[in-house]
Scaffold this active site. Structure first.
Site, PDB file in Angstrom:
ATOM      1  N   ILE A   1       9.352   4.395  43.589  1.00 33.16           N
ATOM      2  CA  ILE A   1       8.960   2.996  43.489  1.00 33.16           C
ATOM      3  C   ILE A   1      10.204   2.261  43.029  1.00 33.16           C
ATOM      4  O   ILE A   1      10.906   2.712  42.133  1.00 33.16           O
ATOM      5  CB  ILE A   1       7.748   2.768  42.557  1.00 33.16           C
ATOM      6  CG1 ILE A   1       7.258   1.328  42.655  1.00 33.16           C
ATOM      7  CG2 ILE A   1       8.048   3.188  41.136  1.00 33.16           C
ATOM      8  CD1 ILE A   1       5.886   1.083  42.049  1.00 33.16           C
ATOM      9  N   TYR A   2      10.502   1.160  43.712  1.00 32.91           N
ATOM     10  CA  TYR A   2      11.749   0.461  43.431  1.00 32.91           C
ATOM     11  C   TYR A   2      11.554  -1.033  43.658  1.00 32.91           C
ATOM     12  O   TYR A   2      10.888  -1.448  44.602  1.00 32.91           O
ATOM     13  CB  TYR A   2      12.867   0.973  44.351  1.00 32.91           C
ATOM     14  CG  TYR A   2      14.190   0.302  44.105  1.00 32.91           C
ATOM     15  CD1 TYR A   2      14.979   0.668  43.020  1.00 32.91           C
ATOM     16  CD2 TYR A   2      14.636  -0.717  44.932  1.00 32.91           C
ATOM     17  CE1 TYR A   2      16.181   0.037  42.768  1.00 32.91           C
ATOM     18  CE2 TYR A   2      15.840  -1.348  44.685  1.00 32.91           C
ATOM     19  CZ  TYR A   2      16.603  -0.970  43.605  1.00 32.91           C
ATOM     20  OH  TYR A   2      17.793  -1.602  43.351  1.00 32.91           O
TER      21      TYR A   2
ATOM     22  N   GLY B   1       6.306 -10.826  38.889  1.00 34.01           N
ATOM     23  CA  GLY B   1       4.970 -10.442  39.317  1.00 34.01           C
ATOM     24  C   GLY B   1       4.947  -9.582  40.570  1.00 34.01           C
ATOM     25  O   GLY B   1       3.889  -9.119  40.980  1.00 34.01           O
TER      26      GLY B   1
ATOM     27  N   GLY C   1       6.414  -6.628  40.996  1.00 30.26           N
ATOM     28  CA  GLY C   1       6.177  -5.238  40.607  1.00 30.26           C
ATOM     29  C   GLY C   1       4.694  -4.964  40.423  1.00 30.26           C
ATOM     30  O   GLY C   1       4.190  -3.922  40.851  1.00 30.26           O
TER      31      GLY C   1
ATOM     32  N   ASN D   1      14.386   8.558  30.385  1.00 33.86           N
ATOM     33  CA  ASN D   1      14.273   7.237  31.002  1.00 33.86           C
ATOM     34  C   ASN D   1      13.123   6.475  30.345  1.00 33.86           C
ATOM     35  O   ASN D   1      12.038   6.316  30.905  1.00 33.86           O
ATOM     36  CB  ASN D   1      14.062   7.366  32.510  1.00 33.86           C
ATOM     37  CG  ASN D   1      14.171   6.037  33.231  1.00 33.86           C
ATOM     38  OD1 ASN D   1      14.107   4.984  32.615  1.00 33.86           O
ATOM     39  ND2 ASN D   1      14.316   6.102  34.539  1.00 33.86           N
TER      40      ASN D   1
ATOM     41  N   TYR E   1       5.340   3.084  33.385  1.00 32.08           N
ATOM     42  CA  TYR E   1       4.212   3.885  33.862  1.00 32.08           C
ATOM     43  C   TYR E   1       3.073   3.913  32.851  1.00 32.08           C
ATOM     44  O   TYR E   1       1.902   3.836  33.224  1.00 32.08           O
ATOM     45  CB  TYR E   1       4.664   5.304  34.203  1.00 32.08           C
ATOM     46  CG  TYR E   1       5.672   5.348  35.326  1.00 32.08           C
ATOM     47  CD1 TYR E   1       5.447   4.677  36.526  1.00 32.08           C
ATOM     48  CD2 TYR E   1       6.864   6.047  35.197  1.00 32.08           C
ATOM     49  CE1 TYR E   1       6.374   4.703  37.552  1.00 32.08           C
ATOM     50  CE2 TYR E   1       7.799   6.076  36.225  1.00 32.08           C
ATOM     51  CZ  TYR E   1       7.542   5.402  37.398  1.00 32.08           C
ATOM     52  OH  TYR E   1       8.461   5.428  38.406  1.00 32.08           O
TER      53      TYR E   1
END
Length: 116
Positions: A37-38, A47, A49, A76, A83
């Site tokens: 996911i990038y 917004g 993301g 990270n 997440y």
């Protein structure tokens, strides 16, 4: 459309789901891996993301999956926090080889709601 310009729409992010085997620590009868996911840094906080994340869950539900899982580098902290804000939790770890060295990722999972 936040990704639009005078020249038309432009790609600012993407997500890749991968069906296949999951580590033993991943629960669920039909898991799917969030392999990538990038989002371009210039679009963080707009917004997009969140909208991309909603599409990931919708796609997982459409595929008939009950769990989304991913591997993340333990150091990270920014990704892990991202997440966790989206309902992921750590359930274990997995090792893999990269450039001849064994590496370890945390394995995180999130349930796919019924009717997502």
């Amino acid at each position: 459309d936040p990704g639009s310009s005078t020249d038309g729409p432009s790609l600012v992010g993407y997500a890749k789901l991968q069906l296949g085997s999951a580590p033993d620590c991943v629960p669920g009868s039909s898991p799917v891996e969030l392999e990538r996911i990038y989002l371009l840094r210039s679009h963080h906080g707009a917004g997009i993301g969140h909208a991309l994340w909603e599409r990931v869950i919708e796609a997982a539900a459409t595929l008939g999956c009950d769990t989304v899982w991913l591997g993340v580098w333990p150091r990270n902290a920014r990704a892990i926090a991202f997440y966790e804000r989206r309902g992921f939790r750590v359930v274990g770890s997995k090792t893999f080889e990269f450039a001849g060295d064994l590496q370890e990722d945390r394995v995180m999972v999130r349930d796919v709601p019924n009717g997502a």
